[in-house]
Motif scaffolding. Structure first.
Motif, PDB file in Angstrom:
ATOM      1  N   GLN A   9       0.828  -1.188   0.000  1.00 19.86           N
ATOM      2  CA  GLN A   9       0.000   0.000   0.000  1.00 19.86           C
ATOM      3  C   GLN A   9       0.870   1.249   0.000  1.00 19.86           C
ATOM      4  N   GLU A  10       0.350   2.319  -0.565  1.00 21.04           N
ATOM      5  CA  GLU A  10       1.077   3.580  -0.573  1.00 21.04           C
ATOM      6  C   GLU A  10       1.418   3.994   0.852  1.00 21.04           C
ATOM      7  N   LYS A 100       9.635   4.063   2.001  1.00 27.72           N
ATOM      8  CA  LYS A 100       8.194   3.856   1.904  1.00 27.72           C
ATOM      9  C   LYS A 100       7.748   3.695   0.450  1.00 27.72           C
ATOM     10  N   ALA A 101       6.675   2.940   0.248  1.00 29.77           N
ATOM     11  CA  ALA A 101       6.129   2.716  -1.097  1.00 29.77           C
ATOM     12  C   ALA A 101       5.475   3.992  -1.609  1.00 29.77           C
ATOM     13  N   PRO A 102       5.833   4.454  -2.807  1.00 33.33           N
ATOM     14  CA  PRO A 102       5.240   5.681  -3.348  1.00 33.33           C
ATOM     15  C   PRO A 102       3.826   5.480  -3.883  1.00 33.33           C
ATOM     16  N   ILE A 103       3.473   4.237  -4.262  1.00 31.28           N
ATOM     17  CA  ILE A 103       2.145   3.934  -4.795  1.00 31.28           C
ATOM     18  C   ILE A 103       1.686   2.593  -4.245  1.00 31.28           C
ATOM     19  N   SER A 104       0.396   2.303  -4.391  1.00 32.60           N
ATOM     20  CA  SER A 104      -0.133   0.978  -4.073  1.00 32.60           C
ATOM     21  C   SER A 104      -0.003   0.093  -5.308  1.00 32.60           C
ATOM     22  N   ASP A 129       1.414  -0.961 -10.628  1.00 35.31           N
ATOM     23  CA  ASP A 129      -0.020  -1.012 -10.370  1.00 35.31           C
ATOM     24  C   ASP A 129      -0.647  -1.786 -11.514  1.00 35.31           C
TER      25      ASP A 129
END
Length: 291
Positions: A9-10, A100-104, A129
Protein backbone atom coordinates in the motif's frame (compact mmCIF):
# COMPACT_ATOMS: atom_id res chain seq x y z
CA UNK A 1 10.64 -6.74 3.54
CA UNK A 2 8.00 -7.38 0.81
CA UNK A 3 9.06 -9.91 -1.81
CA UNK A 4 8.27 -9.94 -5.57
CA UNK A 5 4.57 -10.63 -6.05
CA UNK A 6 3.52 -9.16 -2.70
CA UNK A 7 0.91 -6.40 -2.65
CA UNK A 8 1.88 -3.16 -0.91
CA UNK A 9 0.00 0.00 0.00
CA UNK A 10 1.08 3.58 -0.57
CA UNK A 11 3.14 4.76 2.40
CA UNK A 12 3.94 1.22 3.61
CA UNK A 13 7.48 0.77 4.94
CA UNK A 14 9.45 -1.47 2.57
CA UNK A 15 12.80 -1.43 4.38
CA UNK A 16 14.79 0.51 6.94
CA UNK A 17 18.14 1.88 5.80
CA UNK A 18 20.94 2.49 8.29
CA UNK A 19 23.48 4.96 6.83
CA UNK A 20 27.07 3.74 6.73
CA UNK A 21 30.06 5.75 7.89
CA UNK A 22 32.55 7.70 5.87
CA UNK A 23 33.26 11.36 5.33
CA UNK A 24 30.22 13.22 4.02
CA UNK A 25 27.82 10.38 4.82
CA UNK A 26 24.58 10.94 6.69
CA UNK A 27 26.03 9.43 9.86
CA UNK A 28 29.14 11.62 9.54
CA UNK A 29 27.05 14.79 9.14
CA UNK A 30 24.77 13.81 12.00
CA UNK A 31 27.78 13.34 14.28
CA UNK A 32 29.33 16.62 13.11
CA UNK A 33 26.15 18.54 13.96
CA UNK A 34 26.03 16.99 17.41
CA UNK A 35 29.71 17.86 18.04
CA UNK A 36 29.20 21.44 16.87
CA UNK A 37 26.12 21.80 19.08
CA UNK A 38 28.25 20.86 22.09
CA UNK A 39 30.99 23.20 20.92
CA UNK A 40 28.57 26.13 20.60
CA UNK A 41 27.18 25.52 24.09
CA UNK A 42 30.74 25.37 25.48
CA UNK A 43 31.74 28.53 23.62
CA UNK A 44 28.69 30.33 25.00
CA UNK A 45 29.74 29.49 28.55
CA UNK A 46 33.36 30.52 27.92
CA UNK A 47 32.34 33.83 26.32
CA UNK A 48 30.07 34.54 29.27
CA UNK A 49 33.03 33.89 31.57
CA UNK A 50 35.21 36.06 29.28
CA UNK A 51 37.59 33.11 28.80
CA UNK A 52 37.54 33.30 24.97
CA UNK A 53 36.81 36.11 22.49
CA UNK A 54 33.30 36.56 20.99
CA UNK A 55 34.78 35.75 17.58
CA UNK A 56 35.18 32.03 18.56
CA UNK A 57 31.45 31.78 19.35
CA UNK A 58 30.50 33.43 16.05
CA UNK A 59 32.68 30.95 14.12
CA UNK A 60 31.23 27.95 16.00
CA UNK A 61 27.66 29.05 15.28
CA UNK A 62 28.54 29.58 11.60
CA UNK A 63 30.00 26.05 11.32
CA UNK A 64 26.88 24.62 13.00
CA UNK A 65 24.60 26.43 10.54
CA UNK A 66 26.49 24.98 7.55
CA UNK A 67 26.46 21.45 8.99
CA UNK A 68 22.72 21.66 9.69
CA UNK A 69 22.05 22.80 6.10
CA UNK A 70 24.07 19.86 4.72
CA UNK A 71 22.19 17.44 6.97
CA UNK A 72 18.79 18.82 5.98
CA UNK A 73 19.71 18.55 2.28
CA UNK A 74 19.89 14.77 2.86
CA UNK A 75 16.42 14.77 4.45
CA UNK A 76 17.78 14.68 8.01
CA UNK A 77 17.18 16.71 11.14
CA UNK A 78 19.35 17.64 14.10
CA UNK A 79 16.45 17.20 16.50
CA UNK A 80 16.04 20.97 16.99
CA UNK A 81 13.43 21.23 14.22
CA UNK A 82 10.40 19.11 13.35
CA UNK A 83 11.10 16.42 10.75
CA UNK A 84 8.65 15.11 8.15
CA UNK A 85 7.24 11.58 8.13
CA UNK A 86 9.11 10.74 4.92
CA UNK A 87 12.52 11.53 6.39
CA UNK A 88 14.81 9.54 8.69
CA UNK A 89 13.25 7.76 11.63
CA UNK A 90 13.39 9.67 14.91
CA UNK A 91 13.64 6.47 16.94
CA UNK A 92 16.89 5.20 18.46
CA UNK A 93 19.92 7.19 17.40
CA UNK A 94 17.93 8.89 14.61
CA UNK A 95 20.21 7.51 11.90
CA UNK A 96 17.69 5.12 10.28
CA UNK A 97 15.66 5.97 7.17
CA UNK A 98 12.31 4.31 6.45
CA UNK A 99 11.90 3.52 2.74
CA UNK A 100 8.19 3.86 1.90
CA UNK A 101 6.13 2.72 -1.10
CA UNK A 102 5.24 5.68 -3.35
CA UNK A 103 2.15 3.93 -4.79
CA UNK A 104 -0.13 0.98 -4.07
CA UNK A 105 0.46 -2.09 -6.24
CA UNK A 106 2.55 -5.25 -6.46
CA UNK A 107 6.29 -5.64 -6.02
CA UNK A 108 7.77 -6.59 -9.38
CA UNK A 109 11.44 -6.58 -8.36
CA UNK A 110 13.44 -6.22 -5.15
CA UNK A 111 17.11 -5.39 -5.43
CA UNK A 112 18.23 -5.51 -1.81
CA UNK A 113 18.46 -8.01 1.03
CA UNK A 114 18.78 -7.54 4.80
CA UNK A 115 22.31 -6.44 5.63
CA UNK A 116 23.23 -5.52 2.04
CA UNK A 117 24.90 -2.22 1.17
CA UNK A 118 23.21 0.20 -1.23
CA UNK A 119 24.66 3.17 -3.07
CA UNK A 120 23.14 6.53 -3.95
CA UNK A 121 20.97 6.23 -7.06
CA UNK A 122 20.46 2.46 -6.78
CA UNK A 123 16.98 1.17 -7.68
CA UNK A 124 15.84 -0.74 -4.59
CA UNK A 125 12.26 -1.73 -5.50
CA UNK A 126 10.14 -1.78 -8.63
CA UNK A 127 6.41 -1.51 -7.84
CA UNK A 128 3.71 -1.70 -10.50
CA UNK A 129 -0.02 -1.01 -10.37
CA UNK A 130 -1.47 -3.89 -12.43
CA UNK A 131 -5.03 -2.51 -12.56
CA UNK A 132 -4.07 -0.42 -15.60
CA UNK A 133 -1.19 -1.15 -17.98
CA UNK A 134 0.55 0.61 -20.84
CA UNK A 135 0.62 -0.87 -24.33
CA UNK A 136 3.72 0.21 -26.23
CA UNK A 137 3.41 -0.11 -30.02
CA UNK A 138 5.74 0.41 -32.95
CA UNK A 139 3.79 1.69 -35.97
CA UNK A 140 5.48 1.36 -39.35
CA UNK A 141 6.53 4.61 -41.00
CA UNK A 142 4.07 4.16 -43.88
CA UNK A 143 1.14 4.36 -41.44
CA UNK A 144 2.61 6.97 -39.10
CA UNK A 145 0.61 9.83 -40.62
CA UNK A 146 -2.63 8.18 -39.49
CA UNK A 147 -1.58 7.87 -35.83
CA UNK A 148 -2.90 11.36 -35.04
CA UNK A 149 -6.42 10.01 -35.67
CA UNK A 150 -6.00 7.07 -33.28
CA UNK A 151 -8.70 6.75 -30.63
CA UNK A 152 -7.51 3.46 -29.11
CA UNK A 153 -6.42 -0.02 -30.10
CA UNK A 154 -7.43 -3.68 -29.98
CA UNK A 155 -4.75 -6.24 -29.25
CA UNK A 156 -4.00 -9.82 -28.34
CA UNK A 157 -1.13 -11.08 -26.23
CA UNK A 158 1.08 -14.11 -26.60
CA UNK A 159 -0.57 -17.37 -25.59
CA UNK A 160 -4.14 -16.07 -25.89
CA UNK A 161 -6.67 -15.27 -28.63
CA UNK A 162 -8.69 -12.99 -26.33
CA UNK A 163 -9.08 -9.49 -27.76
CA UNK A 164 -8.35 -6.60 -25.36
CA UNK A 165 -8.99 -2.89 -25.81
CA UNK A 166 -6.74 0.06 -25.07
CA UNK A 167 -9.06 3.01 -24.73
CA UNK A 168 -6.68 5.98 -24.31
CA UNK A 169 -3.66 7.20 -26.24
CA UNK A 170 -1.04 8.29 -23.68
CA UNK A 171 1.64 9.58 -26.03
CA UNK A 172 3.04 9.34 -29.54
CA UNK A 173 6.61 9.79 -30.70
CA UNK A 174 7.76 12.99 -32.35
CA UNK A 175 9.99 11.27 -34.92
CA UNK A 176 10.51 8.01 -36.78
CA UNK A 177 13.14 5.69 -35.32
CA UNK A 178 16.00 5.65 -37.84
CA UNK A 179 16.88 1.99 -37.16
CA UNK A 180 13.44 0.37 -37.08
CA UNK A 181 11.58 2.88 -39.29
CA UNK A 182 8.72 2.90 -36.80
CA UNK A 183 6.87 5.47 -34.69
CA UNK A 184 6.44 4.68 -30.96
CA UNK A 185 2.89 4.93 -29.60
CA UNK A 186 1.84 4.35 -25.99
CA UNK A 187 -1.72 3.55 -24.92
CA UNK A 188 -3.44 2.73 -21.63
CA UNK A 189 -5.51 -0.44 -21.16
CA UNK A 190 -7.65 -1.54 -18.20
CA UNK A 191 -6.55 -4.76 -16.50
CA UNK A 192 -9.07 -5.39 -13.69
CA UNK A 193 -8.57 -9.16 -13.52
CA UNK A 194 -4.78 -9.05 -13.87
CA UNK A 195 -4.72 -11.20 -17.03
CA UNK A 196 -2.29 -8.82 -18.73
CA UNK A 197 1.22 -9.27 -17.35
CA UNK A 198 3.96 -6.66 -17.52
CA UNK A 199 6.39 -7.52 -20.31
CA UNK A 200 3.98 -9.54 -22.49
CA UNK A 201 4.39 -9.24 -26.26
CA UNK A 202 1.29 -7.96 -28.05
CA UNK A 203 -0.09 -7.85 -31.59
CA UNK A 204 -2.26 -4.75 -31.97
CA UNK A 205 -4.21 -2.63 -34.40
CA UNK A 206 -4.87 1.06 -33.87
CA UNK A 207 -8.48 2.24 -34.08
CA UNK A 208 -8.82 5.43 -36.10
CA UNK A 209 -11.39 8.16 -35.80
CA UNK A 210 -14.13 7.74 -38.39
CA UNK A 211 -15.56 4.67 -40.09
CA UNK A 212 -15.18 2.87 -43.39
CA UNK A 213 -18.18 1.15 -45.05
CA UNK A 214 -17.85 -2.42 -46.28
CA UNK A 215 -18.46 -6.08 -45.58
CA UNK A 216 -17.19 -7.57 -42.33
CA UNK A 217 -16.87 -11.19 -41.22
CA UNK A 218 -16.10 -12.70 -37.80
CA UNK A 219 -12.40 -13.20 -37.19
CA UNK A 220 -13.11 -16.90 -36.50
CA UNK A 221 -13.97 -17.28 -40.21
CA UNK A 222 -10.51 -16.18 -41.37
CA UNK A 223 -7.97 -18.96 -41.90
CA UNK A 224 -4.36 -18.63 -43.00
CA UNK A 225 -3.24 -21.10 -45.65
CA UNK A 226 0.22 -20.81 -47.18
CA UNK A 227 0.46 -17.30 -45.77
CA UNK A 228 -2.76 -16.21 -47.48
CA UNK A 229 -5.96 -15.31 -45.56
CA UNK A 230 -8.93 -17.35 -46.79
CA UNK A 231 -12.52 -18.09 -45.83
CA UNK A 232 -14.90 -20.91 -46.73
CA UNK A 233 -18.20 -19.71 -48.14
CA UNK A 234 -21.36 -21.84 -48.28
CA UNK A 235 -22.46 -22.18 -51.89
CA UNK A 236 -25.46 -24.44 -51.18
CA UNK A 237 -26.48 -27.27 -48.85
CA UNK A 238 -23.26 -28.70 -47.46
CA UNK A 239 -21.08 -27.43 -50.30
CA UNK A 240 -18.43 -24.80 -49.64
CA UNK A 241 -16.00 -22.75 -51.69
CA UNK A 242 -12.55 -21.59 -50.67
CA UNK A 243 -12.12 -17.83 -51.17
CA UNK A 244 -8.82 -15.91 -50.92
CA UNK A 245 -9.36 -12.66 -49.04
CA UNK A 246 -8.06 -9.14 -49.17
CA UNK A 247 -8.53 -7.80 -45.65
CA UNK A 248 -8.95 -4.33 -44.25
CA UNK A 249 -9.02 -3.03 -40.66
CA UNK A 250 -10.30 -5.06 -37.71
CA UNK A 251 -11.77 -4.19 -34.32
CA UNK A 252 -10.55 -7.44 -32.78
CA UNK A 253 -13.83 -9.32 -33.39
CA UNK A 254 -14.79 -8.47 -36.98
CA UNK A 255 -12.59 -7.70 -39.98
CA UNK A 256 -13.39 -5.66 -43.05
CA UNK A 257 -13.16 -7.75 -46.25
CA UNK A 258 -12.20 -5.64 -49.25
CA UNK A 259 -12.34 -8.56 -51.70
CA UNK A 260 -13.36 -12.22 -51.52
CA UNK A 261 -16.82 -12.26 -49.90
CA UNK A 262 -20.08 -10.70 -51.10
CA UNK A 263 -22.83 -9.21 -48.94
CA UNK A 264 -25.35 -11.83 -47.82
CA UNK A 265 -23.02 -14.85 -48.22
CA UNK A 266 -22.53 -17.29 -45.33
CA UNK A 267 -19.00 -18.03 -44.14
CA UNK A 268 -17.83 -20.95 -42.01
CA UNK A 269 -16.84 -19.96 -38.47
CA UNK A 270 -17.05 -23.16 -36.42
CA UNK A 271 -15.28 -26.11 -38.03
CA UNK A 272 -13.49 -24.13 -40.72
CA UNK A 273 -10.31 -26.19 -40.23
CA UNK A 274 -12.26 -29.44 -40.71
CA UNK A 275 -13.67 -28.06 -43.96
CA UNK A 276 -10.12 -27.27 -45.03
CA UNK A 277 -9.01 -30.85 -44.32
CA UNK A 278 -11.95 -32.21 -46.28
CA UNK A 279 -11.00 -30.01 -49.23
CA UNK A 280 -7.60 -31.70 -49.41
CA UNK A 281 -9.17 -35.12 -50.03
CA UNK A 282 -12.16 -34.38 -52.20
CA UNK A 283 -12.97 -32.14 -55.08
CA UNK A 284 -16.33 -31.34 -53.48
CA UNK A 285 -16.07 -29.67 -50.07
CA UNK A 286 -18.78 -30.68 -47.64
CA UNK A 287 -19.80 -31.47 -44.07
CA UNK A 288 -19.15 -28.07 -42.60
CA UNK A 289 -20.98 -25.93 -40.07
CA UNK A 290 -22.24 -22.52 -41.04
CA UNK A 291 -23.07 -19.50 -38.92
Amino acid sequence: MPAPGDRVQEGQTLATLSPSGGEGSYADLKGRVQRLQREVRRAERLVEAEAIPQKRLVEARHDLTLARAALESMGGSDGQRASTSSGPSTTGAGFNYDLKAPISGRVQERHLAPGSRVEVGTVLYTIVDPSRVWLRLRVSAEHASAVSRATGAVFTVEGSDTAYEASRVVSTGASIDADTRTLPVRLEAPNPNGALKIGMMADARLLLDGSKPGITIPNEAIQTEDGQPVAYVQTGGEAFERRPLQLGPTDGQYTLVERGVQAGEHVVTTGAYQVYLASLNTSQIGHGHTH
